[in-house]
Scaffold this active site. Structure first.
Site, mmCIF file in Angstrom:
data_model
loop_
_atom_site.group_PDB
_atom_site.id
_atom_site.type_symbol
_atom_site.label_atom_id
_atom_site.label_comp_id
_atom_site.label_asym_id
_atom_site.label_seq_id
_atom_site.Cartn_x
_atom_site.Cartn_y
_atom_site.Cartn_z
ATOM 1 N N LYS A 83 1.477 -10.514 3.894
ATOM 2 C CA LYS A 83 0.099 -10.005 3.824
ATOM 3 C C LYS A 83 -0.951 -11.054 4.192
ATOM 4 C CE LYS A 83 2.296 -6.459 2.360
ATOM 5 N NZ LYS A 83 2.806 -5.532 3.360
ATOM 6 N N GLU A 102 -8.215 -11.255 -3.411
ATOM 7 C CA GLU A 102 -9.180 -10.349 -2.784
ATOM 8 C C GLU A 102 -10.231 -9.944 -3.803
ATOM 9 O OE1 GLU A 102 -6.308 -7.817 0.310
ATOM 10 O OE2 GLU A 102 -7.096 -6.868 -1.479
ATOM 11 N N HIS A 143 1.261 3.761 -8.519
ATOM 12 C CA HIS A 143 1.511 3.382 -7.128
ATOM 13 C C HIS A 143 2.532 4.262 -6.429
ATOM 14 C CE1 HIS A 143 -1.177 0.178 -7.816
ATOM 15 N NE2 HIS A 143 -0.421 -0.391 -8.730
ATOM 16 N N ARG A 181 6.883 1.604 9.536
ATOM 17 C CA ARG A 181 7.975 2.590 9.474
ATOM 18 C C ARG A 181 7.393 3.996 9.490
ATOM 19 N NH1 ARG A 181 6.850 1.198 4.007
ATOM 20 N NH2 ARG A 181 5.825 3.006 3.115
#
Ligand code: MV4
Length: 501
Positions: free
Chosen positions: A116, A200, A235, A292
């Site tokens: 990331k 972040e 999630h 994907r």
């Protein structure tokens, strides 16, 4: 040319991929674990090979074994589906180095997006807006304090090797900072073998909106609009829809352009998804890219008419895209509900077991992507998702009505499912009005609680009582049939409707 594809997956996605193979005249090869001997993907495929014991790491994650089967069966290509080896660079490399086609992006694109911190750097360099935060990983606690202070609380600590919510921590103030950092770091080390951490700014009440992209080997990249995926629980996505009720035509064009840019920045080839967080003021930020095919791809297929698996296969064989950006338009509205073998009345505990009865919804605008059948025993070793219900209608309102109708028709007994929970979502005002963000489920617990007995059980009882009535009336007088006494089945309908209130 691709003539035979090994599908390195199981369940609904393996069947989904094989369906496109069949339409293209391509033979399919299934692999199966011990627990999957009688699974649908094995029955559907043209050939099937045993891959190993039930646990995933002894079967669907065994790269060497899968490659061996691909070579033995003389497959030309491997489709990884989602999960398992779909975003594994070692596997993509292994497949290619043995002269087979990996139906997916290059190992370099997978690894850039999988890391990331690297992905954020690449996006910034291409001018794609990212969530405000660090440009590189955190080196020490001094730097940690400094950077957190500069960004301003609340912040999110994330693992560079994470994604999808794994290894993530919300930090509200400086007091919590170091302990959260240390926990995130050691968690990342044990889960991913990589303890790289970045920070972040915390986006308070975001929408999770993602863009589908397709890119061929000839430099053409297009987007196929967005999917709204904000209805999530721990999630895990529960409901997805397209178009997003939060979207405007201008924002769609803008985000679509950035999605294409994001894909091009890693020379992306194949089908991919760019995830964004979008706030209430419609500021949007790149979050991560999934390299994907995704679970929720059918809603995009439904509004665009594009078979994403076929496109993946054509791209992998070197063909140019069938569609250019101007050929892609959206038609109507599509919603997907994920149906899990889970008990919504017991904290969504997985509820694998024997499917005693299944009767799936049909009719206009209804698609189910599933793999279970009557008499099938859902193994406990894998994801408990048993099916996806994908609805299309001209308008959002009609799509919700149709979804409710289809959920009503969906009958599964033997295992508990999330169907009653999904019915509640379809009746929740925030959802119906299209005004929801990632906090939807926690904010609407009042509407989503299932405290009455399972609806299906009530219906079974009502049906049974009606049947007894019917038998009794048959025994007493044949006369009843010709008198104006109401039919017991009509009475059943009334009882059922009462129970639905
Ligand atoms: C965030 C965030 C707020 N601010 N990052 C969760 C999954 C992973 N893909 C990233 N996630 C989030 N990252 C910042 N800077 C909120 C979430 C988040 C979330 C995102 C998408 C869908 C559901 C979610 C539920 C909780 C938190």
């Amino acid at each position: 040319m691709i003539k035979k594809i090994l599908v390195a997956n199981r369940g609904e996605i393996a069947v989904r991929v094989m369906r496109s193979c069949r339409e293209m005249g391509i033979l399919s090869v299934a692999i199966f674990s011990e627990a999957d001997r009688s699974s649908m993907h094995v029955r559907y495929a043209d050939e099937a090979y045993y891959v190993g014991p039930s646990p995933s790491n002894e079967s669907y994650l065994k790269m060497d074994k899968i490659l061996e089967i691909a070579l033995i069966s003389k497959a030309d290509a491997i489709h990884p589906g989602y999960g398992f080896l779909s975003e594994n660079t070692d596997f993509a490399r292994l497949v290619a180095s043995n002269g087979l086609i990996f139906i997916g992006p290059s190992p370099e694109a997978i690894s850039s997006m999988g890391d990331k911190v690297t992905a954020r750097k690449l996006m910034e360099a291409s001018g794609v807006p990212v969530v405000p935060g660090t440009k590189k990983s955190i080196q020490n606690t001094e730097e940690l304090h400094q950077i957190a202070h500069n960004i301003g609380y609340p912040i999110m600590i994330k693992a560079s090797a994470g994604g999808g919510g794994k290894g993530m921590r919300l930090v509200k103030n400086e007091e919590e900072l170091e302990s959260s950092y240390n926990m995130a770091k050691s968690e990342a080390r044990s889960s991913f073998g990589d303890d790289t951490i970045y920070i972040e700014k915390y986006i308070e009440s975001p929408h999770h909106i993602e863009f589908q992209v397709l890119a061929d080997q000839h430099g053409n990249t297009i987007h196929l609009f967005e999917r709204e995926c904000s209805v999530q629980r721990r999630h895990q996505k529960v409901v997805e829809e397209t178009p997003s009720p939060h979207m405007t035509p201008e924002l769609r064009n803008q985000m679509g352009e950035y999605a294409i840019k994001a894909a091009q920045s890693v020379n992306y080839v194949g089908a991919g998804t760019i995830e964004f967080l979008v706030d209430d003021k419609r500021n949007f930020y790149f979050l991560e890219m999934n390299t994907r095919l995704q679970v929720e791809h059918p809603i995009t297929e439904r509004i665009t008419g594009v078979d994403l698996v076929k496109e993946q296969i054509k791209i992998a064989s070197g063909e140019p895209l069938t569609y250019m950006q101007n050929d892609i338009s959206m038609h109507g509205h599509s919603i997907e509900c994920r149906i899990y073998a889970e008990d919504p009345q017991n904290n969504f505990m997985p509820n694998p077991g024997l499917i005693r009865h299944i009767s799936e919804p049909l009719g206009l605008g209804v698609r189910t992507d599933g793999y279970v059948y009557e008499g099938y025993e859902i193994p406990m070793h894998y994801d408990p998702m048993i099916s996806k219900l994908i609805i299309w209608a001209k308008t959002r309102v009609e799509a919700i009505e149709r979804m409710k109708r289809a959920l009503y028709e969906y009958k599964i007994t033997g295992v508990k499912t999330s169907i009653p929970f999904l019915e509640k979502i379809m009746d929740t005002p925030d959802f119906v009005e299209g005004r929801y963000n990632t906090h939807f489920i926690e904010k609407n617990t009042k509407y989503l609680e299932l405290n009455e007995p399972c609806e299906l059980e009530c219906q079974d009882i009502a049906m049974f009582v009606t049947y007894l009535d019917f038998i009794k009336s048959q025994e007493s007088q044949v006369q009843d049939n010709v008198t104006n006494k109401p039919s017991p089945w009509k009475e059943f309908g009334k009882k059922r409707n009462l129970l639905r209130l």
